[in-house]
Design an enzyme around this catalytic site. Structure first.
Site, short mmCIF file in Angstrom:
data_model
loop_
_atom_site.label_atom_id
_atom_site.label_comp_id
_atom_site.label_asym_id
_atom_site.label_seq_id
_atom_site.Cartn_x
_atom_site.Cartn_y
_atom_site.Cartn_z
CE LYS A 233 -4.35 0.85 2.43
NZ LYS A 233 -5.00 0.73 3.74
O1 G3P Z 1 -7.76 1.55 5.51
C1 G3P Z 1 -8.06 2.85 5.19
C2 G3P Z 1 -9.44 3.35 5.59
O2 G3P Z 1 -10.39 2.36 5.44
C3 G3P Z 1 -9.50 4.11 6.87
O3 G3P Z 1 -10.81 4.35 7.32
O4 G3P Z 1 -12.40 5.09 9.08
O5 G3P Z 1 -9.95 5.63 9.31
O6 G3P Z 1 -11.35 6.80 7.62
P1 G3P Z 1 -11.13 5.53 8.38
#
Ligand code: G3P
Length: 217
Positions: free
Chosen positions: A83
């Site tokens: 990633k």
């Molecule tokens: O893995 C990246 C993403 O899904 C993060 O989500 O909830 O931290 O905005 P969030």
């Protein structure tokens, strides 16, 4: 649509993998921190729990540093997906890694033009963050719609991996738009199965079954 779990919690991944509904896992530095686990060790364990792609994120910001970290990470297992952030260095790294046959997930995407660049760089997955987009007064689903259209216009193979999903509504809209993957916190994957009428229906059927005095044996 493929379902990925957006977590580094081994117990959740084990449980979801046992349902047969899990197609992969995504992690990020914040999720690793939350798990309290060693990055390399927990990534290795996750890779053993699923045959699908497991995203492991680099933390270097320059191309050479990202390549060095990717080299370490991709040795963990064949299903590791590197990633990288959506920056010029991240895109350069994406290009170099995918040419070499390594899966790459380009993360922190907030515009359709960024997604276009990731596809041109040969990304395996593009990760638009719908929840964070919504949080900042934009419509995360408009972003997914735009990316879908652009990728279809030019037959790009890059898969749209909807990230930062906060609720089942995000999953439903992503599926209607035709996104390829939804990565979700385990709680949201479980919520997809819930419906009040399902619960009430089970309750009614069991009450009537009880009255029959029968057993299935
Ligand atoms: O893995 C990246 C993403 O899904 C993060 O989500 O909830 O931290 O905005 P969030």
């Amino acid at each position: 649509m493929q379902f990925f779990a957006d977590t580094a919690e081994i117990d959740d991944i084990k449980e979801l993998a046992s349902t047969g509904l899990l197609d992969g896992v995504t992690t990020n530095p914040s999720l690793i921190h939350k798990s309290g686990r060693d990055f390399m060790e927990v990534t290795r364990e996750i890779c053993e729990l699923t045959d699908g792609p497991v995203s492991a994120e680099v933390v270097a910001l320059d191309h050479e540093g990202m390549m060095r970290e990717a080299e370490v990470l991709r040795k963990i297992a064949d299903n590791v997906c590197i990633k990288v952030p959506l920056t010029m260095d991240g895109l350069k790294t994406c290009n170099a890694l995918t040419r070499d046959g390594t899966m790459v997930n380009v993360t922190l995407c907030f515009s359709a033009n960024q997604a276009l660049l990731a596809a041109k760089a040969g990304a395996t997955f593009i990760s638009p963050f719908v929840g964070r987009h919504d949080d900042n007064g934009f419509d995360g689903m408009d972003l997914i719609r735009d990316i879908r259209q652009i990728y279809d216009n030019y037959d790009f193979d890059t898969e749209i991996l909807v990230a930062s999903i906060r609720h089942p509504g995000h999953v439903l809209e992503s599926a209607l738009i035709g996104a390829d993957v939804a990565t979700m916190p385990p709680k949201v994957i479980r919520q997809l199965a819930n419906h009040i009428l399902t619960d009430k229906g089970i309750e009614g059927f069991l009450a009537d079954w009880e009255k029959t005095g029968q057993k299935i044996a």
